[in-house]
Every structure is written in structure tokens, then in C-alpha cells.
Write an enzyme that holds these catalytic residues in place. Structure first.
Site, mmCIF file in Angstrom:
data_model
loop_
_atom_site.group_PDB
_atom_site.id
_atom_site.type_symbol
_atom_site.label_atom_id
_atom_site.label_comp_id
_atom_site.label_asym_id
_atom_site.label_seq_id
_atom_site.Cartn_x
_atom_site.Cartn_y
_atom_site.Cartn_z
ATOM 1 N N TRP A 189 0.839 -1.117 0.008
ATOM 2 C CA TRP A 189 0.002 -0.068 -0.013
ATOM 3 C C TRP A 189 0.844 1.120 0.098
ATOM 4 C CZ3 TRP A 189 -0.215 3.881 3.816
ATOM 5 C CH2 TRP A 189 -1.119 4.923 3.304
ATOM 6 N N GLU A 230 -2.886 -2.744 -2.575
ATOM 7 C CA GLU A 230 -4.223 -2.315 -1.808
ATOM 8 C C GLU A 230 -4.586 -1.090 -2.440
ATOM 9 O OE1 GLU A 230 -3.315 -1.866 2.410
ATOM 10 O OE2 GLU A 230 -5.573 -1.268 2.718
ATOM 11 N N LYS A 232 -7.119 2.603 -2.702
ATOM 12 C CA LYS A 232 -7.676 3.359 -1.733
ATOM 13 C C LYS A 232 -8.276 4.554 -2.654
ATOM 14 C CE LYS A 232 -6.362 6.071 2.372
ATOM 15 N NZ LYS A 232 -5.475 5.821 3.430
ATOM 16 N N ASP A 263 -9.842 -3.024 1.377
ATOM 17 C CA ASP A 263 -10.056 -2.524 2.766
ATOM 18 C C ASP A 263 -11.322 -1.720 2.759
ATOM 19 O OD1 ASP A 263 -9.890 -0.522 4.943
ATOM 20 O OD2 ASP A 263 -7.794 -0.817 4.961
ATOM 21 N N HIS A 266 -11.810 1.949 2.453
ATOM 22 C CA HIS A 266 -11.335 2.619 1.382
ATOM 23 C C HIS A 266 -12.172 2.945 0.176
ATOM 24 C CE1 HIS A 266 -6.608 1.683 2.352
ATOM 25 N NE2 HIS A 266 -7.365 1.982 3.308
ATOM 26 N N HIS A 290 -8.744 -6.389 4.262
ATOM 27 C CA HIS A 290 -8.496 -5.501 5.399
ATOM 28 C C HIS A 290 -9.748 -5.128 5.950
ATOM 29 C CE1 HIS A 290 -4.079 -3.829 4.798
ATOM 30 N NE2 HIS A 290 -4.315 -5.146 5.074
ATOM 31 N N ASP A 298 -12.548 7.068 6.322
ATOM 32 C CA ASP A 298 -11.516 5.987 6.620
ATOM 33 C C ASP A 298 -10.806 6.060 7.827
ATOM 34 O OD1 ASP A 298 -9.862 3.749 6.109
ATOM 35 O OD2 ASP A 298 -8.415 4.913 4.978
ATOM 36 N N ASP A 300 -10.654 3.917 10.779
ATOM 37 C CA ASP A 300 -9.911 2.802 11.111
ATOM 38 C C ASP A 300 -10.377 2.628 12.581
ATOM 39 O OD1 ASP A 300 -8.218 1.302 8.960
ATOM 40 O OD2 ASP A 300 -7.470 3.688 8.896
ATOM 41 N N ASP A 330 -7.467 -4.519 9.874
ATOM 42 C CA ASP A 330 -6.591 -3.217 9.685
ATOM 43 C C ASP A 330 -7.418 -1.996 10.343
ATOM 44 O OD1 ASP A 330 -5.157 -1.118 8.748
ATOM 45 O OD2 ASP A 330 -5.554 -1.073 7.056
#
Ligand code: RNT
Ligand code: ZN
Length: 421
Positions: A189, A230, A232, A263, A266, A290, A298, A300, A330
């Protein structure tokens, strides 16, 4: 851990018979569940700082918020924290390391000079713990990433630096896979993107494709290393254009036969990665997930049992993708106990997988015969089925706390170990 009372074993029997009536084999579901590996993200343990010994600027459009005391400052502390978490988690696990988490001692090499030996302690620890390892080059939090570009950088020397870093990351990944007898998923990434409207979106993308081809030039056995890329949508300071966008990497993964990493944070907030699994899998050799939780962006957040999580797990299980989809977590939250954050998120994903494995066949069957009314009815009725006794049975058979009493172990660690940091 409290022993199961007579009451709870009769509850398990009752639950089992209810699932059986619906055509669900609980024991088979639990056997499958125990074998599904979930890869824990090392970076939850220290707020994505790593052990290079530099400042604490993470950059790359990522942000950790919170100042909970006791983050791991060394690889040994991180391993100790992980051991506490792993003891509270039922099922099989892996550990996902970033390149900045080596045992570097006082003098970390620059990123273009990392070697497998910097990860040999992780490998022997993983062997003792029965864990597989996954890996990531770290293309952020570095002077050569400060202007927001790495593998797509206009300066050929900076690109060369990151290419070398990523090549070494794959080499290390392959060494991990070989040593542990299970392929390492090495996920690339990069943060590359534009804060404001670019005049040229095309050239950086062509440069990125070329750099990636150089990164993936060396062939490794699939028994040792599997490459993932990955995509995004945006990052902080890279709001206007991300070079490695979804379309870019989807094309790249299909043409170069790489895993694509999806992810959950993302994409546009109303987009679900659950729907993407079956759309993408016919064309790529595999997927890395992820599993994350974006709150408005995003962000997380720690994974919890949301509709989105349930839908992701359901798609993996219902389509028979367990061998092709690698499950990784993640998220990074520094506002709560970091060990608890691992435990909460991993247990939530495991529970979502269990729900998926328990899906009554009537749901699919209704659809097959064109009865969408019954499908919807079953989808809703399923939510009231006796889940907790089955989860408890699973935790007990795995020798971990079934309910929230796992928090006692985390609190003990918090009292006895964290204050010394
Ligand atoms: C960033 C990506 C990436 C990172 C980790 C630390 O938006 O999700 O996977 O979170 O590599
Ligand atoms: Zn990610």
C-alpha cells in the site's frame, strides 16, 4: 475462567437442536471456524509507530487518535501484548507485520536496506506461537515520502528507493513463508496522492505501474510469498486524487495475477466491500481483506459486529471463498486499551464468521426457487436464533473465555505491566 454450569450445557443442547431442525450442522460449523486464520495487525499495538527509533510522525494520510497509556515501545513489548491478546482469542491466527517493526536494535537500517535477519526474532516467536506471518513494506513515515509520493514519485531516485524497499519486503515475506511453512501475504500500500486537483493524473499512474513491475520482477514460490496490492479512495492531504485507486489496482491485479486487497474503509461510505468479493474473484488469483470500520471516513475504528462485517463474512463463507480470501484486520485505536482493541475486533470478526457458517440453507433455497418473500423472512428470522450458546461452546472448546470475562486478563496486564512503560 468460570466452568460451564449445568444450565449452560443444557442451553447448548437446546441451541444445537434448534439449529439442527433448520438443517445446520453446528459441530461442522465449529470445526471450520477453528481453522479460519485471521491475521492480526501488529500496528494496533503501538499506534503505527514502529521501531526505527525516529519521531512519531506517521504521515501518509493516516491518523491515529487517542493517548491511552502503555503503548508497546519495543518488539518485545509488542510480542508480550500480543501474547495476552492471543490467549483470549479462539481459533487460528496470523500476525501481520509492517517493515518498520523489525528488531533493529539502536541502529535501524534505512528502508532500502532491511533484511530477513531483522525479522528473525519475529519468525522464531511466530513459530513458537503457531502463527503464520504476513508482511507489508512501509511506504510512509519517512523523509522520502514527505511530499506524498513514493513509487509514483516524479524523481527517479526516490522511486528507486521505494522500489528497493518493496523488493526487500517481498524477499523478507518469502523468508517468513518458507520458515513457517505457510505463505506470507505481502501487501503493498502506498499513500501517493494529490491534495488538490492534479493537472496530470495519467503520468503518475504510468510511473506507478512501472515501479510495481520492477517491485514484482523477482519470482517467489507461491508456497512462500503471495503479493497483494491495496487500493484506496483518499487520504488526509491526498483528497483530490489517489494514484493507486481501485480501478488502477484492479486492472493491475488482473493483468499481473496479483491478489487485490480490499480495505473496508477505502471506498465511498455507502459502498460495501462485501459486494465486491464475487465481482472481483473470478478475475484475480485471490483476495486480501483489510477488515476495518470507517466511521464517516476511513477512520480505522475497532471492528465491531456491524451489518457490513456480517455481510463480508457471509460472502466469504456462503460462496466457498475460504481458501481464496485472506482475512486481515486493519484498524488502529489509541483511545482505548490496545490489547482490548485487538481482542474486541478479532472476536467480532470470528463471531461474524460463525454467524455466516450457521446460515440456514432455507435462505439460499428460497432464492433458488424464486421465493424472495421467504428469503427476506428467513434473513430476518435468522437474527433471532440462539447464537450465544454456540459461541460459548466454541470458546470453551478452544480454551478461551466465552464471555466478557476476557477483560479481566486485559485489566491484569494493564495493572501489572503497562505502568512500567
Ligand atoms: C492505509 C491502508 C494500509 C494501512 C496499514 C498500516 O489506508 O489501509 O493498509 O492501514 O498498512
Ligand atoms: Zn488497509
Amino acid at each position: 475462567m468460570p466452568r460451564r454450569s449445568r444450565k449452560s450445557s443444557s442451553l447448548i443442547r437446546l441451541a444445537q437442536s434448534r439449529w439442527k431442525e433448520l438443517g445446520v450442522d453446528v459441530d461442522a460449523a465449529l470445526r471450520t471456524l477453528a481453522k479460519i486464520p485471521i491475521s492480526l495487525q501488529c500496528w494496533q499495538g503501538d499506534d503505527v509507530r514502529g521501531f526505527e527509533g525516529g519521531g512519531d510522525a506517521m504521515g501518509g494520510g493516516l491518523a491515529v487518535t487517542g493517548a491511552y497509556p502503555g503503548r508497546a515501545r519495543t518488539p518485545s513489548e509488542l510480542r508480550a501484548d500480543l501474547e495476552v491478546a492471543l490467549a483470549l482469542l479462539p481459533g487460528k491466527h496470523r500476525l501481520n507485520l509492517h517493515a518498520i517493526y523489525g528488531d533493529f536494535g539502536d541502529h535501524a537500517p534505512d528502508r532500502d536496506a532491511i533484511e530477513p535477519e531483522h525479522f528473525s526474532k519475529w519468525i522464531s516467536w511466530a513459530k513458537r506461537q503457531g502463527l503464520g506471518l504476513d508482511f507489508n513494506p512501509t511506504c510512509f513515515a519517512h523523509p522520502f515520502a514527505e511530499d506524498g509520493f513514493t513509487l509514483s514519485h516524479p524523481d527517479a531516485r526516490i522511486r528507486a528507493f521505494w522500489i528497493e524497499h518493496c523488493r526487500r519486503a517481498r524477499f523478507i515475506g518469502a523468508a517468513m513463508g518458507k520458515a513457517l511453512g505457510t505463505p506470507c501475504v505481502t501487501n503493498v500500500w502506498i499513500p501517493d496522492g494529490f491534495k488538490d486537483t492534479p493537472a496530470d493524473r495519467a503520468t503518475p499512474r504510468l510511473r506507478l505501474a512501472k515501479s510495481l513491475d520492477a517491485v514484482f520482477d523477482q519470482k517467489f514460490s507461491e508456497r512462500h510469498n503471495l503479493d497483494a496490492v491495496e487500493p484506496k479512495l483518499f487520504g488526509i492531504g491526498a483528497e483530490s486524487c489517489t494514484v493507486g485507486s481501485h480501478e488502477f489496482y484492479l486492472g493491475y491485479a488482473i493483468t499481473r495475477k496479483k491478489l487485490i486487497c480490499l480495505d473496508a474503509g477505502h471506498y465511498h461510505p455507502t459502498e460495501s466491500i462485501a459486494d465486491k468479493l464475487s465481482a472481483v474473484l473470478p478475475f484475480v488469483p485471490g483476495l486480501l481483506l483489510h477488515v476495518s470500520r470507517g466511521v464517516r471516513w476511513d477512520s480505522d475504528h475497532v471492528v465491531t459486529q456491524t451489518d457490513e462485517l456480517m455481510a463480508i463474512a457471509r460472502e466469504v463463507v456462503a460462496n466457498g471463498y475460504l481458501g481464496k480470501v485472506h482475512l486481515g484486520l486493519d484498524y488502529f485505536d489509541a483511545s482505548i486499551n490496545r490489547v482490548a482493541a485487538w481482542v474486541i475486533g478479532t472476536r467480532s470478526l470470528r463471531r461474524a464468521l460463525l454467524w455466516a457458517l450457521l446460515e440456514p440453507p432455507a435462505i439460499r433455497e428460497s432464492e433458488r426457487i424464486g421465493d424472495t418473500t421467504a428469503r427476506l423472512a428467513w434473513q430476518e428470522e435468522m437474527k433471532a436464533l440462539p447464537f450465544a450458546p454456540v459461541w460459548e461452546q466454541f470458546c470453551e472448546s478452544e480454551g478461551v473465555p466465552a464471555g466478557p470475562e476476557w477483560l479481566d486478563a486485559v485489566r491484569r496486564h494493564e495493572r501489572e505491566v503497562l505502568p512500567n512503560r
